[in-house]
Design a protein around this motif. Structure first.
Motif, PDB file in Angstrom:
ATOM      1  N   LEU A   1       0.824  -1.209   0.000  1.00 40.72           N
ATOM      2  CA  LEU A   1       0.000   0.000   0.000  1.00 40.72           C
ATOM      3  C   LEU A   1       0.859   1.262   0.000  1.00 40.72           C
ATOM      4  N   LYS A   2       2.037   1.178   0.616  1.00 45.18           N
ATOM      5  CA  LYS A   2       2.932   2.337   0.635  1.00 45.18           C
ATOM      6  C   LYS A   2       3.382   2.712  -0.777  1.00 45.18           C
ATOM      7  N   LEU A   3       3.366   1.735  -1.690  1.00 43.10           N
ATOM      8  CA  LEU A   3       3.793   2.013  -3.061  1.00 43.10           C
ATOM      9  C   LEU A   3       2.828   2.958  -3.772  1.00 43.10           C
ATOM     10  N   CYS A   4       1.601   3.039  -3.280  1.00 37.98           N
ATOM     11  CA  CYS A   4       0.639   3.968  -3.882  1.00 37.98           C
ATOM     12  C   CYS A   4       1.097   5.419  -3.749  1.00 37.98           C
ATOM     13  N   ASP A   5       1.897   5.688  -2.716  1.00 41.56           N
ATOM     14  CA  ASP A   5       2.268   7.075  -2.431  1.00 41.56           C
ATOM     15  C   ASP A   5       3.536   7.520  -3.136  1.00 41.56           C
ATOM     16  N   ARG A   6       4.168   6.630  -3.884  1.00 40.99           N
ATOM     17  CA  ARG A   6       5.395   7.021  -4.575  1.00 40.99           C
ATOM     18  C   ARG A   6       5.090   8.056  -5.660  1.00 40.99           C
ATOM     19  N   PRO A   7       5.998   9.024  -5.864  1.00 42.28           N
ATOM     20  CA  PRO A   7       5.767  10.019  -6.920  1.00 42.28           C
ATOM     21  C   PRO A   7       5.626   9.359  -8.284  1.00 42.28           C
ATOM     22  N   SER A   8       4.701   9.828  -9.076  1.00 40.80           N
ATOM     23  CA  SER A   8       4.468   9.295 -10.413  1.00 40.80           C
ATOM     24  C   SER A   8       4.505  10.428 -11.425  1.00 40.80           C
TER      25      SER A   8
ATOM     26  N   VAL B   1      -7.602  12.105 -20.463  1.00 37.62           N
ATOM     27  CA  VAL B   1      -6.461  11.413 -19.850  1.00 37.62           C
ATOM     28  C   VAL B   1      -6.360  10.039 -20.499  1.00 37.62           C
ATOM     29  N   THR B   2      -5.515   9.909 -21.509  1.00 32.51           N
ATOM     30  CA  THR B   2      -5.407   8.665 -22.270  1.00 32.51           C
ATOM     31  C   THR B   2      -4.092   7.936 -22.027  1.00 32.51           C
ATOM     32  N   TYR B   3      -3.086   8.644 -21.533  1.00 34.11           N
ATOM     33  CA  TYR B   3      -1.775   8.026 -21.320  1.00 34.11           C
ATOM     34  C   TYR B   3      -1.854   7.117 -20.095  1.00 34.11           C
ATOM     35  N   THR B   4      -1.541   5.832 -20.288  1.00 35.08           N
ATOM     36  CA  THR B   4      -1.784   4.851 -19.231  1.00 35.08           C
ATOM     37  C   THR B   4      -1.055   5.164 -17.921  1.00 35.08           C
ATOM     38  N   PRO B   5       0.234   5.605 -17.927  1.00 40.42           N
ATOM     39  CA  PRO B   5       0.859   5.956 -16.644  1.00 40.42           C
ATOM     40  C   PRO B   5       0.085   7.026 -15.878  1.00 40.42           C
ATOM     41  N   ASN B   6      -0.523   7.979 -16.590  1.00 38.14           N
ATOM     42  CA  ASN B   6      -1.336   8.990 -15.911  1.00 38.14           C
ATOM     43  C   ASN B   6      -2.590   8.360 -15.317  1.00 38.14           C
ATOM     44  N   GLN B   7      -3.195   7.421 -16.049  1.00 36.54           N
ATOM     45  CA  GLN B   7      -4.361   6.707 -15.526  1.00 36.54           C
ATOM     46  C   GLN B   7      -3.967   5.888 -14.296  1.00 36.54           C
ATOM     47  N   THR B   8      -2.804   5.240 -14.374  1.00 39.17           N
ATOM     48  CA  THR B   8      -2.326   4.451 -13.231  1.00 39.17           C
ATOM     49  C   THR B   8      -2.159   5.335 -12.003  1.00 39.17           C
ATOM     50  N   PHE B   9      -1.570   6.511 -12.202  1.00 37.19           N
ATOM     51  CA  PHE B   9      -1.415   7.457 -11.093  1.00 37.19           C
ATOM     52  C   PHE B   9      -2.771   7.801 -10.480  1.00 37.19           C
ATOM     53  N   MET B  10      -3.755   8.018 -11.319  1.00 41.23           N
ATOM     54  CA  MET B  10      -5.090   8.370 -10.829  1.00 41.23           C
ATOM     55  C   MET B  10      -5.668   7.247  -9.981  1.00 41.23           C
ATOM     56  N   PHE B  11      -5.530   5.999 -10.440  1.00 45.26           N
ATOM     57  CA  PHE B  11      -6.095   4.887  -9.685  1.00 45.26           C
ATOM     58  C   PHE B  11      -5.282   4.593  -8.418  1.00 45.26           C
ATOM     59  N   LYS B  12      -4.001   4.898  -8.412  1.00 47.00           N
ATOM     60  CA  LYS B  12      -3.189   4.661  -7.225  1.00 47.00           C
ATOM     61  C   LYS B  12      -3.448   5.701  -6.135  1.00 47.00           C
TER      62      LYS B  12
ATOM     63  N   LEU C   1       1.649  -2.612 -10.136  1.00 46.37           N
ATOM     64  CA  LEU C   1       0.731  -3.753 -10.012  1.00 46.37           C
ATOM     65  C   LEU C   1       0.529  -4.122  -8.543  1.00 46.37           C
ATOM     66  N   LYS C   2       1.615  -4.110  -7.794  1.00 40.53           N
ATOM     67  CA  LYS C   2       1.509  -4.408  -6.356  1.00 40.53           C
ATOM     68  C   LYS C   2       0.619  -3.375  -5.663  1.00 40.53           C
ATOM     69  N   ALA C   3       0.832  -2.106  -6.004  1.00 41.55           N
ATOM     70  CA  ALA C   3       0.058  -1.035  -5.373  1.00 41.55           C
ATOM     71  C   ALA C   3      -1.431  -1.180  -5.686  1.00 41.55           C
ATOM     72  N   LEU C   4      -1.750  -1.469  -6.950  1.00 44.69           N
ATOM     73  CA  LEU C   4      -3.158  -1.604  -7.340  1.00 44.69           C
ATOM     74  C   LEU C   4      -3.812  -2.791  -6.660  1.00 44.69           C
ATOM     75  N   LEU C   5      -3.094  -3.917  -6.571  1.00 44.53           N
ATOM     76  CA  LEU C   5      -3.669  -5.099  -5.932  1.00 44.53           C
ATOM     77  C   LEU C   5      -3.882  -4.854  -4.439  1.00 44.53           C
ATOM     78  N   ALA C   6      -2.906  -4.192  -3.805  1.00 43.05           N
ATOM     79  CA  ALA C   6      -3.044  -3.926  -2.375  1.00 43.05           C
ATOM     80  C   ALA C   6      -4.205  -2.969  -2.102  1.00 43.05           C
ATOM     81  N   ARG C   7      -4.418  -2.003  -2.989  1.00 41.13           N
ATOM     82  CA  ARG C   7      -5.460  -1.006  -2.737  1.00 41.13           C
ATOM     83  C   ARG C   7      -6.857  -1.550  -3.053  1.00 41.13           C
TER      84      ARG C   7
END
Length: 728
Positions: free
Chosen positions: A57-64, A91-102, A131-137
């Protein structure tokens, strides 16, 4: 001679297994236990290790990474605005979407998760820690994202599947177990889930299709090796007694329906020049014949070192190692390793590293450690670091400590730090305490000298305060170096002593640099030693005392130095006695206050040159605006060398993720506790695979992720500001 050799070298187990396999295959072909048509369960669950979910869960807080467009939306409209932009297709760029979901508020992003789709192959989907962050959250709510990405990018994403227990994952792990590169993660998954994984594997294990049947049976056998055959059979009983008996049958070697196991054969080692290898001798001095050497090489290919696991070797190899001369085995193992390096580390030959765990001496550990500072291979460097840990000698661990501090690759340094922590825990120490104990004395006596014998003449080697060697002959004459052996010197002793002196100079030069950097970090981190540790590791150490004498130390508010006679004195040269229970550290100039000037004058009078900036160190502090806003505007807009930015990585900074074109646009400094991260945005960025493409960087923005206010102590704040000021 064959009757005097260990059995493994005469009749190796893979040949015995091949004979047994041929016989078992003929018998098993008549009776293959099948129960076709079983329906596997549709259940899905997560099985977390202790503290694992919290860590992920701490991985969700890493800067993206966020583009300027998304940053503007987030700053002006907040998370609701960014979510609206995602829904609108902005917002179509997947890393930006990942940041939003994290990091987005869960009540806003969770309803969108089920419809989120990414491209596992060839796309910019979430990887590794994402992936770890998303699964944990989101737990199973993110499974449709985690599974395909982890499957497509096993090297970076496989560990995210460790908690997942379902049919697709079980089948995938059974498949990975049959492949060299996936075996470790599959083995760890099976160990975690044990009997819980059995119902997902039984239908394939008892089905008609041979390939999935063989893979599922191998996975069940691996579970049975840990938990026992009865536990696996009981878990299979949900399909009925017939299925349970069939499972028990093929897992039991003497069962009436036992399935033969294909024999494991050593791989071909075509790249290894056998004629160039040194002899391996028995303890009685006899050399092994070529066919025995071939079998020894074959046995070594079965050696494997799992991460966090014990070394696995072929049965019978221990007897071989016990009956052979240790020095010749070490030379043989090092020669195999050197041949592997010369052949450019051929694929599917990781056993070459693992065999060093058995055969390496200190010379091999030094060779491996030196290579790891700038490893020539690709994809094996982190495992090579683990091999150093498994070798486990003080020399190997000392190199591990050096790699953790100086290796060129950040991932390699991180792996070395993890291995050091494991080695330290095994000895009941912290990593810093272990590092204290690993500083070698390089053969010097208590007086800090070493006598080298040429036969008819002898020389005493010592080191001055700056660790430069000097030589004294028997008449008391001083030399700057050792003379070359002469015609009257002993033909064996003199060349060996001359080589020893050359090695000693090289070792001390490398050791000095490592220890100076270590002590500087100890000063900036505020580390303390007990009085006994201080005496043992610094005052009495034949080498470190030379460095320690050039520093100002402190205990309980009293600053002191180590005098030439190893007593302690303050800035007025008055004696200092360490009180009972003293905790000693290296004084930071901020802690010395106004006394810095007096100490600087004293060191100048004694002509003491400090090993690193201490008394003349740059000190600084945040302005009120910087504490309140978290923005360090004074550094923004500066153009600095890319090499200087990369130098920050050796001071605790981390490189941000590679973005479009493999370019990194930020470096990050993380701090312990609740302190916010410090982020420096770079332009044009650092090309990961060719750092010299952009020789200069502009500090586009330097900011904390939140206002620091009082989150950092004055020393840490000063050091961070000095890092940034030193870029120019």
């Amino acid at each position: 001679m064959s009757d005097a050799l260990p059995r493994l070298l005469v009749d190796p187990p893979w040949e015995r297994d091949a004979r047994a396999y041929r016989e078992a295959t003929r018998a098993a072909a008549k009776a293959v236990a099948l129960v076709p048509g079983l329906e596997p369960p549709a259940d899905r669950s997560l099985v977390w290790a202790d503290g694992e979910r919290e860590e992920w869960l701490k991985l969700c807080d890493r800067p993206s990474y966020l583009s300027d467009k998304e940053k503007t939306i987030l700053e002006s409209e907040g998370w609701p605005g960014l979510v609206r932009a995602y829904k609108d297709g902005t917002v179509t760029y997947t890393p930006n979407q990942t940041f939003m979901f994290k990091q987005g508020p869960e009540e806003l992003v969770r309803p969108l998760l089920a419809d989120w789709r990414t491209v596992p192959k060839g796309g910019w989907g979430p990887k590794g820690d994402d992936l770890k962050a998303l699964l944990a959250r989101f737990e199973l709510g993110a499974r449709h994202i985690v599974f395909p990405h982890a499957k497509a990018d096993r090297a970076r994403g496989a560990r995210a599947l460790l908690p997942v227990l379902d049919l697709e994952t079980a089948v995938l792990m059974a498949h990975w177990l049959s492949q060299g590169s996936g075996r470790r993660i599959a083995d760890e998954w099976l160990a975690r889930h044990g009997a819980g994984a059995v119902p997902f594997l039984v239908p394939d294990a008892l089905g008609k299709a041979r390939v999935p049947r063989d893979k599922a049976r191998a996975a069940l056998a691996r579970i049975a090796s840990r938990h026992g055959v009865p536990a696996v059979a009981d878990a299979a009983r949900r399909y009925g007694d017939r299925a349970a008996e069939a499972v028990e049958g093929f897992l039991t070697e003497d069962g009436p329906q036992a399935a033969p196991k294909p024999p494991a054969k050593p791989p071909k080692v075509a790249w290894l020049d056998r004629d160039g290898l040194p002899e391996v001798r028995l303890r009685d001095g006899r050399a092994l014949p070529p066919e025995a050497i071939e079998n020894l090489i074959g046995a070594l290919t079965f050696t494997t070192l799992p991460w966090n696991g014990d070394l696995r070797t072929l049965p019978g190899l221990d007897e071989v190692l016990d009956r052979c001369d240790r020095a010749s085995l070490s030379a043989f193992g090092l020669a195999v390793f050197e041949s592997w390096i010369a052949a450019r580390t051929p694929s599917r030959s990781g056993w070459v590293l693992d065999q060093l765990c058995l055969l390496a001496d200190d010379a091999a550990a030094r060779r491996l450690g030196a290579l790891l500072l700038k490893w020539p291979g690709s994809g094996t460097d982190k495992h090579a670091v683990q091999v150093l840990r498994a070798i486990g000698t003080d020399t190997a661990l000392a190199w591990l400590d050096r790699i953790a501090r100086r290796a060129s690759a950040p991932g390699r340094r991180q792996t070395a730090e993890q291995c050091l922590a494991m080695a330290a825990r095994a000895r009941g120490l912290s990593a810093d305490e272990l590092a204290d104990r690993l500083v070698p004395d390089v053969g010097l006596d208590a007086a800090g000298t070493l006598v080298l014998d040429y036969g008819p003449r002898r020389f005493t080697v010592g080191f001055d305060e700056e660790l430069r060697p000097f030589v004294t002959d028997e008449a008391g004459g001083h030399r700057t170096t050792l003379p070359k052996p002469g015609a009257r010197d002993d033909a064996d002793l003199a060349p060996a002593a001359y080589r020893r002196f050359a090695e000693l100079k090289k070792d001390v030069r490398a050791l000095a640099g490592d220890q100076i950097r270590r002590l500087e970090r100890a000063m900036t981190s505020g580390r303390r030693w007990t009085a006994g540790e201080f005496e043992r590791y610094f005052v009495e150490h034949p080498l470190l005392r030379h460095i320690a004498r050039r520093l100002v130390w402190t205990t309980g508010g009293t600053a002191f130095r180590i005098a030439e006679d190893r007593t302690f004195a303050d800035a007025a040269d008055a004696p200092v006695t360490l009180p009972d229970g003293a905790r000693v550290g290296i004084a930071h100039p901020l802690g010395l206050g106004d006394a810095v000037a007096a100490w600087a004058e004293l060191f100048a009078d004694y002509e003491i040159v400090q090993p690193f900036p201490q008394l003349g160190r740059h000190v600084d502090e945040f302005t009120a605006a910087e504490r309140d806003t978290g923005r360090l505007a004074r550094f923004e807009g500066a153009t600095v060398p890319t090499g200087a930015v990369l130098g920050l990585l050796r001071k605790g900074w981390e490189r941000g993720p590679a973005e479009d074109g493999g370019v990194c646009h930020r470096v990050v400094r993380r701090f312990p506790g609740d302190a916010p991260d410090l982020v420096a945005e770079l332009a044009p960025g650092i090309a990961v695979t060719a750092v010299d493409v952009f020789p200069e960087q502009t500090l586009r923005e330097v900011r904390f992720t939140a206002p620091p206010r009082g989150a950092l102590d004055p020393v840490t704040a000063s050091e961070v500001l000095a890092d940034l000021a030193g870029l120019g």
